[in-house]
Design an enzyme around this catalytic site. Structure first.
Site, short mmCIF file in Angstrom:
data_model
loop_
_atom_site.label_atom_id
_atom_site.label_comp_id
_atom_site.label_asym_id
_atom_site.label_seq_id
_atom_site.Cartn_x
_atom_site.Cartn_y
_atom_site.Cartn_z
N THR A 117 -1.33 1.70 6.95
CA THR A 117 -0.93 0.55 6.14
C THR A 117 -0.73 -0.62 7.10
O THR A 117 -0.60 -0.43 8.31
CB THR A 117 0.34 0.85 5.31
OG1 THR A 117 0.72 -0.31 4.58
CG2 THR A 117 1.49 1.32 6.16
N THR A 164 0.85 -1.19 0.00
CA THR A 164 0.00 0.00 0.00
C THR A 164 0.88 1.23 0.00
O THR A 164 1.89 1.25 0.69
CB THR A 164 -0.85 0.04 1.29
OG1 THR A 164 -1.65 -1.13 1.32
CG2 THR A 164 -1.73 1.27 1.36
N GLY A 216 -5.35 -4.73 6.98
CA GLY A 216 -6.56 -3.91 6.89
C GLY A 216 -7.64 -4.27 7.89
O GLY A 216 -8.32 -3.39 8.43
N1 ASP Z 1 -3.74 -2.20 4.29
C1 ASP Z 1 -3.68 -3.03 3.11
C2 ASP Z 1 -4.87 -3.96 3.12
O1 ASP Z 1 -5.16 -4.55 4.15
C3 ASP Z 1 -2.45 -3.84 2.96
C4 ASP Z 1 -1.13 -3.18 3.29
O2 ASP Z 1 -1.05 -2.05 3.73
O3 ASP Z 1 -0.11 -3.85 3.12
O4 ASP Z 1 -5.47 -4.17 2.09
#
Ligand code: ASP
Length: 343
Positions: free
Chosen positions: A253, A202, A256
């Protein structure tokens, strides 16, 4: 498991030293005349910040900066944001993104397939529809109507390789129920960095323009090998991103599901509203998560990055390893965040 002493020593570490070429301390507070400013998550934020800076340094709007900035990362097949990212467990890359401006306008897309720049589609949702969020085939239909090209949907070579590897075992077990399994081949696999290493997927970006207006964006291919239809925090206003021009802005990030459970970015902005600094606010949100989830956190990572309306920057993560990139007039650096578990 959640060791208070470790937490305190981690915080103390947050004020000194250089580690792996990254500064391990709080980023500086910028006085108003030093605006503009842009910050973004992870090392990939460095390149994205440059594109945002091109907009900001010419007196451009924070909203344009955060869109242009993360488009760089969406474009890169060497990064796990955008169509170069890991697919879901059925072999399809599905993208989530959102954007928010200084007036509280916001737009978002989720479960979007075969469109290269979900952040720009999110901006069109914000500007051209009466809605905040479009998902799946409806989001794609809207993107096509707006003139975004339909991409091939073929996985990048690296993503194809990673998917083939994942398919060998292809177990799906929700992480909190089976942490051991997840370490081997679970759904929340780490994703690829430009160096060929693997990391998070992300990019979140926050900008403060010369007029003192804030905006933010967040874009992701989501968790690698997720269930089809899974949407994380990144396109959810209040979870992956929140902007309040009177107070500050935050992006998240990491896993999620955990960020959604505490409406993380909104929570951080509310802590800033109560008078806490960006770093204290990010830390309080992580503390809330730890308090709520206790031993259910497994080995997941959760990270927050925030700025307030005066240009103060702060971050905090659950675990070590979170980095963020800062670009301002006299500064272009990657910082290493403090975390609950120390550094
Ligand atoms: N936050 C993102 C999700 O859960 C993934 C990430 O930040 O690596 O989709």
């Amino acid at each position: 498991m959640l060791n208070r002493r470790k937490f305190i020593s981690g915080s103390a570490l947050g004020s000194v030293g250089l580690l792996m070429g990254k500064e391990l301390r709080s980023a500086p507070r910028l006085a108003a005349p030093d605006l503009p400013l842009v910050v973004s998550t992870w090392d990939v934020g460095m390149d994205a910040n440059r594109a945002a800076w091109d907009v900001l340094s010419q007196g451009g709007r924070a909203l344009d900066a955060v869109e242009q900035g993360v488009r760089v990362t969406e474009d890169s097949l060497n990064c796990c944001v955008g169509l170069g990212g890991n697919p879901d467990r059925d072999g399809f890359v599905t993208l989530d993104a959102c954007i928010m401006d200084e007036q509280g306008n916001c737009g978002s897309v989720a479960f979007l397939e075969r469109i290269k720049h979900p952040v720009s589609v999110a901006r069109r949702v914000m500007e051209k529809t009466p809605h905040v969020m479009l998902v799946g085939s409806g989001a794609q239909q809207f993107a096509l109507a707006e003139g975004f090209p339909l991409e091939s949907g073929i996985l990048s070579e690296d993503a194809q390789r990673a998917y083939q590897q994942w398919l060998e075992k292809s177990n799906y077990t929700p992480p909190e129920k089976n942490i051991e399994n997840k370490k081997q081949h679970g759904p929340f696999a780490p994703t690829r960095l430009a160096s060929g290493e693997w990391n998070h997927d992300t990019i979140g970006m926050l900008a403060l323009d010369q007029k003192g207006n804030l905006s933010g964006s967040c874009t992701t291919s989501g968790a690698g090998f997720k269930m089809r239809g899974r949407v994380g925090d990144s396109p959810l206003i209040g979870s992956g991103l929140f902007v309040d021009n009177e107070v500050g802005a935050c992006v998240a990030t990491g896993q999620g599901e955990e960020i959604i459970r505490i409406a993380g970015s909104h929570l951080v902005v509310e802590f800033m509203r109560s008078g806490l600094s960006p770093e204290q606010s990010c830390k309080k949100a992580i503390e809330r998560l730890v308090q709520c989830r206790k031993d259910k956190l497994g080995d997941v990572q959760v990270c927050f990055l925030a700025i307030d309306r005066s240009g103060a920057i702060g971050s905090f993560a659950l675990r070590p390893g979170f980095t963020y990139a800062v670009r301002a007039r006299h500064e272009e650096k990657i910082y290493k965040s403090a975390s609950w578990f120390g550094n």
